[in-house]
Design an enzyme around this catalytic site. Structure first.
Site, PDB file in Angstrom:
ATOM      1  N   LYS A  49       0.794  -1.236   0.000  1.00  0.00           N
ATOM      2  CA  LYS A  49       0.000   0.000   0.000  1.00  0.00           C
ATOM      3  C   LYS A  49       0.825   1.284   0.000  1.00  0.00           C
ATOM      4  CE  LYS A  49      -2.798  -2.646  -0.481  1.00  0.00           C
ATOM      5  NZ  LYS A  49      -3.344  -2.729  -1.842  1.00  0.00           N
ATOM      6  N   THR A 109       8.336  -6.538  -5.251  1.00  0.00           N
ATOM      7  CA  THR A 109       8.352  -7.363  -4.041  1.00  0.00           C
ATOM      8  C   THR A 109       7.970  -6.517  -2.831  1.00  0.00           C
ATOM      9  OG1 THR A 109       9.602  -8.852  -2.620  1.00  0.00           O
ATOM     10  CG2 THR A 109      10.855  -7.052  -3.618  1.00  0.00           C
ATOM     11  N   HIS A 110       7.291  -7.167  -1.880  1.00  0.00           N
ATOM     12  CA  HIS A 110       6.983  -6.516  -0.591  1.00  0.00           C
ATOM     13  C   HIS A 110       7.846  -7.115   0.519  1.00  0.00           C
ATOM     14  CE1 HIS A 110       3.470  -4.503  -2.155  1.00  0.00           C
ATOM     15  NE2 HIS A 110       2.675  -5.539  -2.179  1.00  0.00           N
ATOM     16  N   SER A 140      -4.804   2.649   4.208  1.00  0.00           N
ATOM     17  CA  SER A 140      -4.974   2.005   2.904  1.00  0.00           C
ATOM     18  C   SER A 140      -4.990   0.475   3.066  1.00  0.00           C
ATOM     19  CB  SER A 140      -3.828   2.437   1.983  1.00  0.00           C
ATOM     20  OG  SER A 140      -3.957   1.860   0.710  1.00  0.00           O
ATOM     21  N   TYR A 196       6.078   8.494  -1.549  1.00  0.00           N
ATOM     22  CA  TYR A 196       4.757   8.673  -2.172  1.00  0.00           C
ATOM     23  C   TYR A 196       4.379  10.153  -2.184  1.00  0.00           C
ATOM     24  CZ  TYR A 196      -0.378   8.019  -2.643  1.00  0.00           C
ATOM     25  OH  TYR A 196      -1.697   8.070  -3.036  1.00  0.00           O
ATOM     26  N   ARG A 259      -8.193   3.660  -4.436  1.00  0.00           N
ATOM     27  CA  ARG A 259      -9.293   4.033  -3.545  1.00  0.00           C
ATOM     28  C   ARG A 259      -9.424   5.545  -3.467  1.00  0.00           C
ATOM     29  NH1 ARG A 259      -9.532   5.190   1.989  1.00  0.00           N
ATOM     30  NH2 ARG A 259      -7.264   5.291   1.859  1.00  0.00           N
TER      31      ARG A 259
HETATM   32  S1  PPS Z   1      -0.349  -3.179  -3.299  1.00  0.00           S
HETATM   33  O1  PPS Z   1      -1.510  -4.095  -3.403  1.00  0.00           O
HETATM   34  O2  PPS Z   1       0.301  -3.299  -1.991  1.00  0.00           O
HETATM   35  O3  PPS Z   1       0.590  -3.347  -4.404  1.00  0.00           O
HETATM   36  O4  PPS Z   1      -1.023  -1.745  -3.338  1.00  0.00           O
HETATM   37  P1  PPS Z   1      -0.277  -0.392  -3.721  1.00  0.00           P
HETATM   38  O5  PPS Z   1      -0.346  -0.212  -5.190  1.00  0.00           O
HETATM   39  O6  PPS Z   1       1.059  -0.337  -3.056  1.00  0.00           O
HETATM   40  O7  PPS Z   1      -1.129   0.701  -2.978  1.00  0.00           O
HETATM   41  C1  PPS Z   1      -2.405   1.141  -3.341  1.00  0.00           C
HETATM   42  C2  PPS Z   1      -2.466   2.591  -2.907  1.00  0.00           C
HETATM   43  O8  PPS Z   1      -1.754   3.393  -3.873  1.00  0.00           O
HETATM   44  C3  PPS Z   1      -2.638   4.371  -4.380  1.00  0.00           C
HETATM   45  N1  PPS Z   1      -2.349   4.678  -5.791  1.00  0.00           N
HETATM   46  C4  PPS Z   1      -2.147   5.921  -6.246  1.00  0.00           C
HETATM   47  N2  PPS Z   1      -2.074   7.108  -5.602  1.00  0.00           N
HETATM   48  C5  PPS Z   1      -1.874   8.208  -6.367  1.00  0.00           C
HETATM   49  N3  PPS Z   1      -1.761   8.179  -7.716  1.00  0.00           N
HETATM   50  C6  PPS Z   1      -1.819   7.010  -8.394  1.00  0.00           C
HETATM   51  N4  PPS Z   1      -1.697   6.990  -9.711  1.00  0.00           N
HETATM   52  C7  PPS Z   1      -2.010   5.813  -7.651  1.00  0.00           C
HETATM   53  N5  PPS Z   1      -2.113   4.497  -7.973  1.00  0.00           N
HETATM   54  C8  PPS Z   1      -2.326   3.831  -6.825  1.00  0.00           C
HETATM   55  C9  PPS Z   1      -4.004   3.722  -4.233  1.00  0.00           C
HETATM   56  O9  PPS Z   1      -5.022   4.668  -4.364  1.00  0.00           O
HETATM   57  C10 PPS Z   1      -3.882   3.119  -2.854  1.00  0.00           C
HETATM   58  O10 PPS Z   1      -3.904   4.107  -1.824  1.00  0.00           O
HETATM   59  P2  PPS Z   1      -5.261   4.543  -1.073  1.00  0.00           P
HETATM   60  O11 PPS Z   1      -4.803   5.491   0.011  1.00  0.00           O
HETATM   61  O12 PPS Z   1      -5.873   3.293  -0.508  1.00  0.00           O
HETATM   62  O13 PPS Z   1      -6.113   5.218  -2.079  1.00  0.00           O
END
Ligand code: PPS
Length: 297
Positions: A49, A109-110, A140, A196, A259
């Protein structure tokens, strides 16, 4: 690990002291250690996330010279495999996908530092580590736990999840452990640390930083602009190649992967007491690290 939480979720297991779920079985985690790293690999290293999918799409486009057409031909999770992932229903294995791919590969990778492939630091391959302020990351993760069948569509409430997060009793283990481990590599020339919040503030600068780091400084301003447009939250949320709407394990009605995509959503979830408790845990567990997290921008 002592069980303190009410919800026992399907496929939970402990691997080398960390909690994992069915999609990262022991044999995959064992095999990842011996993964055959290539010198021109680019690894995307994140705690869940952090904005992983966002960075995967950007890095894939940078190493593919901004080829937006090619990016429409396949979902991001097939173009950039998730190393420790095994789909138990479809029998898709991230390791197999990665092994069969041509170079240059962009691999997600996580894993915490000590569980990552042994070859990562004997190779000059690039490691891009993306961090996000842990309060937003925790929020998240909570919504992802609720929406994902990998976690039995978690039925617990926010206060319980927060305790689980602070305790490291979540998929892939402790955020604190992950973050301290990878932060210790910050001075390695083949490691780039990103945030981020900086991507939210000035995506174009971060894309240029990435391009320089992976040896693609020649990527033009025009391409950087087109990658930034393609990777805006709105654009990725409506793009079937990036929004994960076809991923059966995520219930989009509960919460989609993309989200909110903002900095500071934690303020709508944490009470003042919870925030202070988080800060106290952070101060104790992260003493001496001084990582410049931003909770507002
Ligand atoms: S995972 O499943 O762990 O790989 O998820 P991950 O992609 O790391 O995290 C999802 C969160 O990243 C936000 N996200 C973005 N934020 C801004 N811009 C873009 N383009 C974008 N793409 C993904 C996504 O909305 C999730 O955060 P939250 O706070 O839940 O919205």
């Amino acid at each position: 690990m002592e069980r303190k939480f009410a919800h026992v979720l399907p496929g939970e297991h402990i691997y080398k002291g960390r909690l994992f779920f069915g999609y990262s079985p022991q044999e995959i985690l064992d095999a990842v250690k011996n993964f055959n790293v290539r010198e021109d690999d680019v690894f995307i290293v994140t705690y869940p996330k952090a904005g992983t999918t966002w960075l995967q799409e950007i890095v894939w486009l940078v190493v593919n010279e901004g080829n937006l057409q090619k990016a429409t031909e396949m979902q991001v999770y097939f173009r950039s495999p998730f190393l420790e992932f095994k789909d138990l229903v479809l029998n898709e294995v991230g390791l197999d996908l990665a092994e069969s791919m041509p170079s240059p590969r962009v691999i997600k990778t996580h894993l915490p530092l000590d569980l990552a492939p042994s070859g990562l630091f004997t190779s000059k391959c690039k490691k891009i580590v993306l961090f996000r302020n842990p309060k937003d990351q925790c929020v998240s993760y909570f919504h992802f736990y609720r929406s994902s069948s990998s976690f039995g569509n978690y039925q617990g409430d926010w206060p319980e999840f927060l305790e689980m997060f602070l305790d490291g009793h979540v998929d892939h283990g402790s955020w604190f452990d992950f973050t301290k481990g990878w932060w210790s590599k910050k001075d390695n020339p083949d490691v780039l640390i990103l945030f981020y919040e900086n991507m939210k503030k000035d995506l174009r600068s971060e894309i240029k930083k990435i391009a320089h780091f992976v040896g693609r400084s020649s990527v033009s301003d025009e391409i950087v602009d087109s990658i930034a447009d393609h990777c805006s939250f709105e654009s990725m949320r409506s793009n079937p190649m990036t929004n994960h709407h076809d991923v059966y394990s995520i219930d989009k009605e509960i919460s989609p992967l993309l989200r909110k995509g903002i900095v500071g959503d934690w303020e709508d979830h944490f009470t003042t007491d919870q925030s202070e408790r988080f800060d106290a845990e952070y101060a104790q567990k992260m003493a001496g690290t001084e990582i410049p997290f931003q909770y507002h921008i």
